[in-house]
Write a protein that holds these residues in place. Structure first.
Motif, PDB file in Angstrom:
ATOM      1  N   SER A 148       0.757  -1.099  -0.014  1.00  0.00           N
ATOM      2  CA  SER A 148       0.041  -0.078  -0.083  1.00  0.00           C
ATOM      3  C   SER A 148       0.915   1.304  -0.150  1.00  0.00           C
ATOM      4  CB  SER A 148      -0.977   0.215   1.314  1.00  0.00           C
ATOM      5  OG  SER A 148      -0.348   0.104   2.388  1.00  0.00           O
ATOM      6  N   LYS A 149       0.135   2.419  -0.566  1.00  0.00           N
ATOM      7  CA  LYS A 149       0.989   3.705  -0.350  1.00  0.00           C
ATOM      8  C   LYS A 149       1.236   3.937   1.043  1.00  0.00           C
ATOM      9  CE  LYS A 149      -3.210   6.271  -0.992  1.00  0.00           C
ATOM     10  NZ  LYS A 149      -4.067   7.084  -1.821  1.00  0.00           N
ATOM     11  N   HIS A 167      -3.507   3.417   7.916  1.00  0.00           N
ATOM     12  CA  HIS A 167      -4.574   3.844   6.822  1.00  0.00           C
ATOM     13  C   HIS A 167      -5.278   5.129   7.382  1.00  0.00           C
ATOM     14  CE1 HIS A 167      -4.253   0.284   4.261  1.00  0.00           C
ATOM     15  NE2 HIS A 167      -3.075   0.247   5.058  1.00  0.00           N
TER      16      HIS A 167
END
Length: 157
Positions: free
Chosen positions: A11-12, A121
């Motif tokens: 994920s970024k 996140h």
């Protein structure tokens, strides 16, 4: 701080934390450990009901072929991270199987990490309730300090 463990996923959010973790390790002269945790996917397997009719049910069975593919994907991801961020640092890498947060905490113990770096996140409300928080679990159960690296709001999109 001689050893820093960095949680890796695709994920970024993790990429941002990985960059931070490598920069910190470089400044401190610390060795880096990378950990990617694979959550095995339970497979459906036909079971015998005892009356001659098979039924489908979820069991704790994971196909070895799927585990091999997941392991290979994990190794490729870690190789990409090392290529992108590893500039001569002492880098160890681990692939764990099981719940993500527990895998990171267990790996920190095995690696004898002095610190853990993970991304977040930044979920809130119902999204966090249903998805859980890996970072929160790691902070709660880690035997060492944890740096949780948030994604800047302008980069989240």
């Amino acid at each position: 701080m001689k050893k820093i463990l960095i949680g890796v996923d695709d994920s970024k959010f993790a990429d941002h934390a990985i960059a931070y973790g490598f920069e910190l390790a470089q400044k401190l002269g610390a060795a880096v450990g990378l950990v990617h945790v694979i959550q095995p996917v339970p497979m459906m397997e036909a079971t015998d009901t005892g009356v001659g009719m098979p039924i489908e049910g979820v069991v704790n069975y994971v196909a070895p072929e799927l585990m091999d593919l997941q392991q290979q994907g994990s190794e490729n991801m870690i190789d990409r991270v090392i290529t992108k961020y590893g500039h001569g640092e002492d880098i160890s890498h681990f692939t764990e199987f099981g719940p993500t947060a527990e895998g990171i905490v267990d790996c920190a113990k095995k690696f004898h990490a002095d610190m853990i770096v993970v991304g977040t996140h930044s979920r809130t409300g119902l999204d966090r309730l249903f998805m859980g928080s890996v970072a929160e679990h790691v902070v709660r159960y880690s035997p060492v300090p944890v740096i949780v690296v948030p994604m800047p709001k302008e980069e989240e999109k």
